[in-house]
Enzyme design. Structure first.
Site, mmCIF file in Angstrom:
data_model
loop_
_atom_site.group_PDB
_atom_site.id
_atom_site.type_symbol
_atom_site.label_atom_id
_atom_site.label_comp_id
_atom_site.label_asym_id
_atom_site.label_seq_id
_atom_site.Cartn_x
_atom_site.Cartn_y
_atom_site.Cartn_z
ATOM 1 N N ASP A 92 -6.285 9.832 18.836
ATOM 2 C CA ASP A 92 -4.875 10.203 18.778
ATOM 3 C C ASP A 92 -4.121 8.876 18.774
ATOM 4 O O ASP A 92 -4.225 8.087 19.720
ATOM 5 C CB ASP A 92 -4.557 11.027 20.037
ATOM 6 C CG ASP A 92 -3.091 11.424 20.076
ATOM 7 O OD1 ASP A 92 -2.279 10.772 19.388
ATOM 8 O OD2 ASP A 92 -2.764 12.385 20.808
ATOM 9 N N HIS A 237 10.688 1.318 -5.841
ATOM 10 C CA HIS A 237 10.035 0.965 -7.103
ATOM 11 C C HIS A 237 11.012 0.424 -8.162
ATOM 12 O O HIS A 237 10.769 -0.614 -8.764
ATOM 13 C CB HIS A 237 9.306 2.171 -7.690
ATOM 14 C CG HIS A 237 8.373 2.836 -6.718
ATOM 15 N ND1 HIS A 237 7.611 2.128 -5.823
ATOM 16 C CD2 HIS A 237 8.074 4.143 -6.505
ATOM 17 C CE1 HIS A 237 6.884 2.982 -5.099
ATOM 18 N NE2 HIS A 237 7.146 4.201 -5.492
HETATM 19 C C1 BG6 Z 1 5.687 7.455 -4.806
HETATM 20 C C2 BG6 Z 1 6.713 8.539 -4.617
HETATM 21 O O1 BG6 Z 1 6.078 6.286 -4.142
HETATM 22 O O2 BG6 Z 1 5.533 7.171 -6.197
HETATM 23 C C3 BG6 Z 1 6.303 9.786 -5.385
HETATM 24 O O3 BG6 Z 1 6.837 8.852 -3.240
HETATM 25 C C4 BG6 Z 1 6.051 9.456 -6.828
HETATM 26 O O4 BG6 Z 1 7.307 10.784 -5.284
HETATM 27 C C5 BG6 Z 1 5.086 8.268 -6.965
HETATM 28 O O5 BG6 Z 1 5.495 10.604 -7.448
HETATM 29 C C6 BG6 Z 1 4.988 7.818 -8.422
HETATM 30 O O6 BG6 Z 1 3.973 6.863 -8.542
HETATM 31 P P1 BG6 Z 1 3.216 6.639 -9.939
HETATM 32 O O7 BG6 Z 1 2.321 5.484 -9.698
HETATM 33 O O8 BG6 Z 1 2.485 7.909 -10.240
HETATM 34 O O9 BG6 Z 1 4.295 6.373 -10.951
#
Ligand code: BG6
Length: 489
Positions: A92, A237
């Site tokens: 835990d 991102h």
């Molecule tokens: C994640 C998000 O960080 O990135 C998700 O939380 C999203 O919602 C994902 O689907 C997308 O990543 P990739 O690499 O598939 O473009």
């Protein structure tokens, strides 16, 4: 044999039975093993709370690996070697006593990598418990996103971790930084003088960054509804991609030189006031539509949804950077769930030539574009103007690509998943691809003002059909400036 060497470590994965661990982290570790990039003495500790026999867990991990890696790309010998590295530790994460057992398993003087694939709210407690059993000095901690849901909460998490670990041993994940093409952005920009001399407001008219997903919420409604697309994708991102495109050349490739330049970009982002929101930002929410020829439900009809939510599943916005290099160059960002395709790309639109000598009707064709495709079909293509061939064509122009497709060009090389590279870099102690505390904070600061503005105005997201490219207003956002999304041109 690989040209880099990796030291042995103990890799302790907190949250070892979660979706991320099974879908991404174990397959990535396995691929590293298969590429001879895990040291023979590296051991992996799978840490989770669920009851059950250790053998059961190892079998779950093996099944997950076989599910995610094609049988033809899976070496059975490596599978046995990989499974032999694994031990399951039931604990835990909030119970200090449970860490004694973990300490007992962290043998010798190897580095400990503690990967937190858990909610950020427990990062601080895990760090405190690691410290109690003396697991700090040789430990690197890896933090998954989301780190907080705004500036204040992200500071809280970061400060809790910083009580025990210095910044040089904290690795904050943004998995986009591990993608092959994102890595290539640095090479493209700084290993080619051709581009760097053109990389400014004198030559670039505008930049587009699109990260479109075809999937909907996929059983994550509870989490997603608290977050929304701005926090889930733009804050991390897309702003990271923007930074890599917009930053000045770093003086070297060290983690801090790169991150210093990225922070300068984040600080230079022009705030968008509540009054400017309607012109500069579009929020959308998908309604029922079609995806891959199948009828799919809207966001408010997904499993575990409620019908009241105003959470956005799509954002398009215009960002401006207040500095000499980018003055007057809009950056259009667009991202959404349940869009027409899964596609991530960056398009750099260069300005028209200063003096135009060709037929007037061909003018809209004229401008160079650099297209950096992150997924699918990773590659880079430069759209250039040439003359159409043939005696009867006169000086008719056509736009054609100078293309570098990574999958065609490097046919023998498998494009590694982002997590493989990121895990490898943690093991090598290289922080280049990880996000520093001040980067996260400046990104939150910029996003928080948008969220506050929406709240203040009681803004409701605009509907768009699942399987489309988002609300009409996102087209108006860019056409208002006399431009169009690439592909709509
Ligand atoms: C994640 C998000 O960080 O990135 C998700 O939380 C999203 O919602 C994902 O689907 C997308 O990543 P990739 O690499 O598939 O473009």
């Amino acid at each position: 044999m690989p040209s880099i060497t990796v030291e042995p470590c103990t890799f302790a994965l907190f949250g070892a039975l979660g979706d991320l661990a099974l879908r991404k982290l174990f397959p990535a570790l396995f691929q590293l093993d298969q590429a001879d990039l895990l040291h023979a003495d590296t051991q992996i500790l799978a840490l989770a709370r669920d009851a059950g026999e250790p053998q059961q867990y190892i079998a779950t991990i093996e099944n997950a690996l076989r599910g995610y890696i094609d049988a033809k790309n899976l070496d059975e010998g490596v599978m046995q070697r990989f499974l032999a590295r694994l031990s399951y530790v039931r604990m835990d994460f909030l119970q200090a006593d449970d860490y004694q057992q973990l300490a007992g398993q962290v043998a010798g003087d190897k580095c400990l990598i503690a990967y937190f694939a858990t909610p950020a709210s427990v990062y601080g407690s895990i760090c405190a418990n690691l410290a109690r059993v003396g697991l700090v000095d040789r430990t690197r901690v890896v933090l998954e996103k989301p780190i907080g849901h705004d500036l204040a909460s992200s500071r809280e998490v970061n400060n809790a971790v910083a009580q025990y670990f210095p910044e040089t041993r904290i690795y904050r994940i943004d998995h986009y930084l591990g993608k092959e093409t994102v890595q290539n952005l640095i090479a493209l920009r700084f290993a080619n003088s051709l581009f760097e001399t053109q990389w400014n407001q004198n030559h670039i008219s505008h930049v587009e960054i699109t990260v479109a997903e075809k999937v909907g919420i996929e059983g994550r409604w509870g989490y997603f509804d608290q977050a929304g697309q701005l926090r889930d994708m733009i804050q991390n991102h897309l702003l990271q991609l923007l930074c890599l495109i917009a930053m000045d050349p770093p003086s070297d490739l060290s983690a801090d030189s790169i991150r210093d330049e990225k922070v300068k970009v984040l600080k230079a982002l022009e705030p968008i006031t509540a009054e400017q929101l309607s012109q500069r930002v579009v929020r959308g929410q998908y309604v029922a539509g079609n995806s891959a020829g199948k009828a799919v439900p809207g966001y408010l009809e997904e499993e575990n949804s409620n019908t009241e939510s105003n959470t956005e599943t799509f954002v398009a916005l215009r960002a401006d950077i207040r500095n000499w290099r980018w003055s007057g160059v809009p950056f259009y960002l667009r991202t959404g769930k349940r869009m027409a395709e899964k596609m991530s790309q960056i398009v750099i639109h260069f300005k028209e030539p200063p003096h135009y000598i060709f037929a007037a009707e061909q003018r809209p064709l004229i401008s160079n574009r650099l297209i950096i495709r992150l997924q699918p079909d990773e590659g880079i293509s430069l759209q250039v103007m040439t003359k159409d061939q043939g005696l009867d064509k006169g000086m008719q122009l056509r736009s054609g690509p100078l293309q570098l497709s990574f999958s065609d060009t490097y046919q023998s090389a498998r494009i590694p998943d982002a997590y493989e590279r990121l895990l490898l870099e943690v093991m090598r102690g290289n922080q280049n691809l990880f996000v520093r505390k001040d980067e996260i904070e400046h990104a939150w600061l910029w996003c928080d003002q948008l969220i506050d503005g929406w709240k203040r105005l009681g803004d409701k997201p605009k509907p768009y059909a699942a399987g489309s490219w988002g609300p009409m207003a996102s087209i108006a956002l860019i056409t208002r400036d006399g431009k169009a999304w690439y592909g709509d041109l």
